[in-house]
Design a protein around this motif. Structure first.
Motif, PDB file in Angstrom:
ATOM      1  N   ILE A 210       0.861  -1.184   0.000  1.00 50.96           N
ATOM      2  CA  ILE A 210       0.000   0.000   0.000  1.00 50.96           C
ATOM      3  C   ILE A 210       0.896   1.233   0.000  1.00 50.96           C
ATOM      4  O   ILE A 210       1.740   1.402   0.883  1.00 50.96           O
ATOM      5  N   LYS A 211       0.701   2.071  -0.993  1.00 53.26           N
ATOM      6  CA  LYS A 211       1.523   3.275  -1.082  1.00 53.26           C
ATOM      7  C   LYS A 211       0.709   4.414  -1.669  1.00 53.26           C
ATOM      8  O   LYS A 211      -0.296   4.206  -2.353  1.00 53.26           O
ATOM      9  N   SER A 212       1.143   5.607  -1.374  1.00 51.17           N
ATOM     10  CA  SER A 212       0.450   6.789  -1.878  1.00 51.17           C
ATOM     11  C   SER A 212       0.893   7.077  -3.305  1.00 51.17           C
ATOM     12  O   SER A 212       1.967   6.659  -3.743  1.00 51.17           O
ATOM     13  N   LYS A 213       0.029   7.789  -4.023  1.00 50.09           N
ATOM     14  CA  LYS A 213       0.349   8.155  -5.397  1.00 50.09           C
ATOM     15  C   LYS A 213       1.297   9.353  -5.413  1.00 50.09           C
ATOM     16  O   LYS A 213       1.334  10.127  -4.451  1.00 50.09           O
ATOM     17  N   PRO A 214       2.053   9.523  -6.470  1.00 46.78           N
ATOM     18  CA  PRO A 214       2.954  10.682  -6.556  1.00 46.78           C
ATOM     19  C   PRO A 214       2.172  11.992  -6.402  1.00 46.78           C
ATOM     20  O   PRO A 214       1.182  12.224  -7.093  1.00 46.78           O
ATOM     21  N   GLY A 215       2.603  12.826  -5.476  1.00 47.44           N
ATOM     22  CA  GLY A 215       1.942  14.109  -5.253  1.00 47.44           C
ATOM     23  C   GLY A 215       0.713  14.039  -4.365  1.00 47.44           C
ATOM     24  O   GLY A 215       0.114  15.076  -4.053  1.00 47.44           O
ATOM     25  N   GLU A 216       0.309  12.841  -3.944  1.00 46.29           N
ATOM     26  CA  GLU A 216      -0.881  12.703  -3.091  1.00 46.29           C
ATOM     27  C   GLU A 216      -0.552  13.084  -1.652  1.00 46.29           C
ATOM     28  O   GLU A 216       0.453  12.644  -1.097  1.00 46.29           O
ATOM     29  N   VAL A 217      -1.395  13.916  -1.054  1.00 47.80           N
ATOM     30  CA  VAL A 217      -1.234  14.335   0.335  1.00 47.80           C
ATOM     31  C   VAL A 217      -2.412  13.795   1.139  1.00 47.80           C
ATOM     32  O   VAL A 217      -3.570  14.057   0.810  1.00 47.80           O
ATOM     33  N   LEU A 218      -2.126  13.015   2.170  1.00 51.39           N
ATOM     34  CA  LEU A 218      -3.187  12.492   3.028  1.00 51.39           C
ATOM     35  C   LEU A 218      -3.622  13.566   4.013  1.00 51.39           C
ATOM     36  O   LEU A 218      -2.801  14.120   4.748  1.00 51.39           O
ATOM     37  N   LYS A 219      -4.919  13.851   4.026  1.00 50.90           N
ATOM     38  CA  LYS A 219      -5.454  14.899   4.890  1.00 50.90           C
ATOM     39  C   LYS A 219      -6.332  14.287   5.977  1.00 50.90           C
ATOM     40  O   LYS A 219      -6.934  13.234   5.784  1.00 50.90           O
ATOM     41  N   PRO A 220      -6.429  14.947   7.141  1.00 47.49           N
ATOM     42  CA  PRO A 220      -7.327  14.461   8.202  1.00 47.49           C
ATOM     43  C   PRO A 220      -8.775  14.442   7.719  1.00 47.49           C
ATOM     44  O   PRO A 220      -9.200  15.300   6.948  1.00 47.49           O
ATOM     45  N   VAL A 221      -9.528  13.449   8.168  1.00 42.65           N
ATOM     46  CA  VAL A 221     -10.939  13.330   7.782  1.00 42.65           C
ATOM     47  C   VAL A 221     -11.798  13.257   9.043  1.00 42.65           C
ATOM     48  O   VAL A 221     -11.415  12.641  10.035  1.00 42.65           O
ATOM     49  N   PRO A 222     -12.974  13.894   9.036  1.00 45.57           N
ATOM     50  CA  PRO A 222     -13.849  13.850  10.213  1.00 45.57           C
ATOM     51  C   PRO A 222     -14.593  12.531  10.350  1.00 45.57           C
ATOM     52  O   PRO A 222     -15.089  12.196  11.414  1.00 45.57           O
ATOM     53  N   TYR A 223     -14.680  11.776   9.264  1.00 46.33           N
ATOM     54  CA  TYR A 223     -15.473  10.539   9.282  1.00 46.33           C
ATOM     55  C   TYR A 223     -14.774   9.449  10.080  1.00 46.33           C
ATOM     56  O   TYR A 223     -13.605   9.140   9.855  1.00 46.33           O
ATOM     57  N   ASP A 224     -15.498   8.883  11.039  1.00 46.43           N
ATOM     58  CA  ASP A 224     -15.008   7.742  11.806  1.00 46.43           C
ATOM     59  C   ASP A 224     -15.961   6.579  11.561  1.00 46.43           C
ATOM     60  O   ASP A 224     -17.117   6.619  11.983  1.00 46.43           O
ATOM     61  N   PRO A 225     -15.541   5.538  10.851  1.00 48.37           N
ATOM     62  CA  PRO A 225     -16.465   4.456  10.474  1.00 48.37           C
ATOM     63  C   PRO A 225     -17.023   3.669  11.644  1.00 48.37           C
ATOM     64  O   PRO A 225     -18.026   2.984  11.509  1.00 48.37           O
ATOM     65  N   PHE A 226     -16.397   3.763  12.814  1.00 47.74           N
ATOM     66  CA  PHE A 226     -16.831   2.938  13.939  1.00 47.74           C
ATOM     67  C   PHE A 226     -17.454   3.741  15.071  1.00 47.74           C
ATOM     68  O   PHE A 226     -17.740   3.200  16.130  1.00 47.74           O
TER      69      PHE A 226
END
Length: 267
Positions: free
Chosen positions: A140-156
């Motif tokens: 599992i790896k991020s795409k070139p230039g992809e920035v992971l941002k915080p998300v408010p959604y909590d699935p549980f």
């Protein structure tokens, strides 16, 4: 392996001769000039009206668990319970109990796994290996230039009990009342919001005073901004849903969840 009672086929089922198949016998009791009739259960057939013999039989049932079966899924084996005369045997039902996994958490058909990454990896990219349930190694790896941002959604968040913060001697009188309960039992009040009549009604806080609990329909921010001092009151405000937002980032890997359980009506 299942042990069940089956009717002896060689002997078969016979009607009870003592009660004529009625299951009861009429006993006549004479007391002087009076005659009394008493109905009692037949001792010969134990009130069933038939006489038969049951033998114990062992049978091995192969339980095939369908792919994607959810927790509490039922697998039915028709007429595999104890045999009875003049009727069909009952069913044997297996109920699946899903065990928790050390790494994966399940939500429907989706699988979630938690991993900690650094700020640099979130901004500049990351790559990690994950061992799947079938022992495959996923990269599992991020795409070139992809920035992971915080998300408010909590699935549980819906699967867990709501967390509350208590403020002694505070109230929110300016907020409109949504419901009133004639109790201060904190367990009862929390349960009403989590799984009772107030679930999904947007209750953001409740106030207890004088043996009563008043529920308010509001957000965390509204409850916190409008709270004022009120001697003798206890104010419970729902925990900030955004509190852990900065720690929660998600990346989806398409097609690597669980197979969807096929409906018997689908072809």
């Amino acid at each position: 392996r299942l042990t069940r009672k089956v009717i002896d086929k060689q002997r078969g089922v016979e009607r009870c001769a003592e009660c004529g198949g009625q299951g009861v016998k009429i006993q006549t009791i004479r007391m002087g000039p009076m005659i009394q009739q008493v109905q009692k259960v037949c001792d010969t057939c134990s009130g069933q009206g038939t006489i038969y013999r049951q033998n114990k039989a062992q049978e091995t049932l192969e339980v095939h668990i369908p792919k994607g079966a959810p927790d509490q899924h039922k697998i039915n084996f028709s007429e595999k319970a104890d045999e009875i005369p003049d009727g069909e045997a009952g069913d044997v039902v297996f109920v699946l109990q899903e065990q928790s996994h050390a790494d994966f958490k399940r939500k429907g058909d989706d699988l979630y796994i938690e991993r900690t990454i650094s700020l640099g990896e979130a901004l500049c990219g990351f790559s990690m290996q994950v061992k799947h349930l079938d022992d495959r190694i996923l990269i599992i790896k991020s795409k070139p230039g992809e920035v992971l941002k915080p998300v408010p959604y909590d699935p549980f968040v819906e699967d867990e009990k709501t967390a509350w913060t208590m403020f002694e001697d505070f109230d929110c009188p300016s907020l409109e009342n949504a419901a009133v309960a004639e109790t201060e039992d904190i367990k009862v009040c929390k349960k009403a919001v989590d799984s009772g009549q107030l679930r999904g009604k947007g209750i953001g806080c409740f106030v207890q005073k004088g043996g009563r609990t008043v529920f308010k329909q509001c957000t965390y921010a509204q409850a916190f901004e409008t709270k004022v001092a009120s001697k003798g009151s206890k104010l419970y405000i729902i925990s900030d849903p955004e509190a852990d937002k900065e720690k929660r980032m998600m990346k989806a890997v398409e097609g690597e969840g669980l197979p969807r359980l096929k409906s018997p009506f689908e072809h």
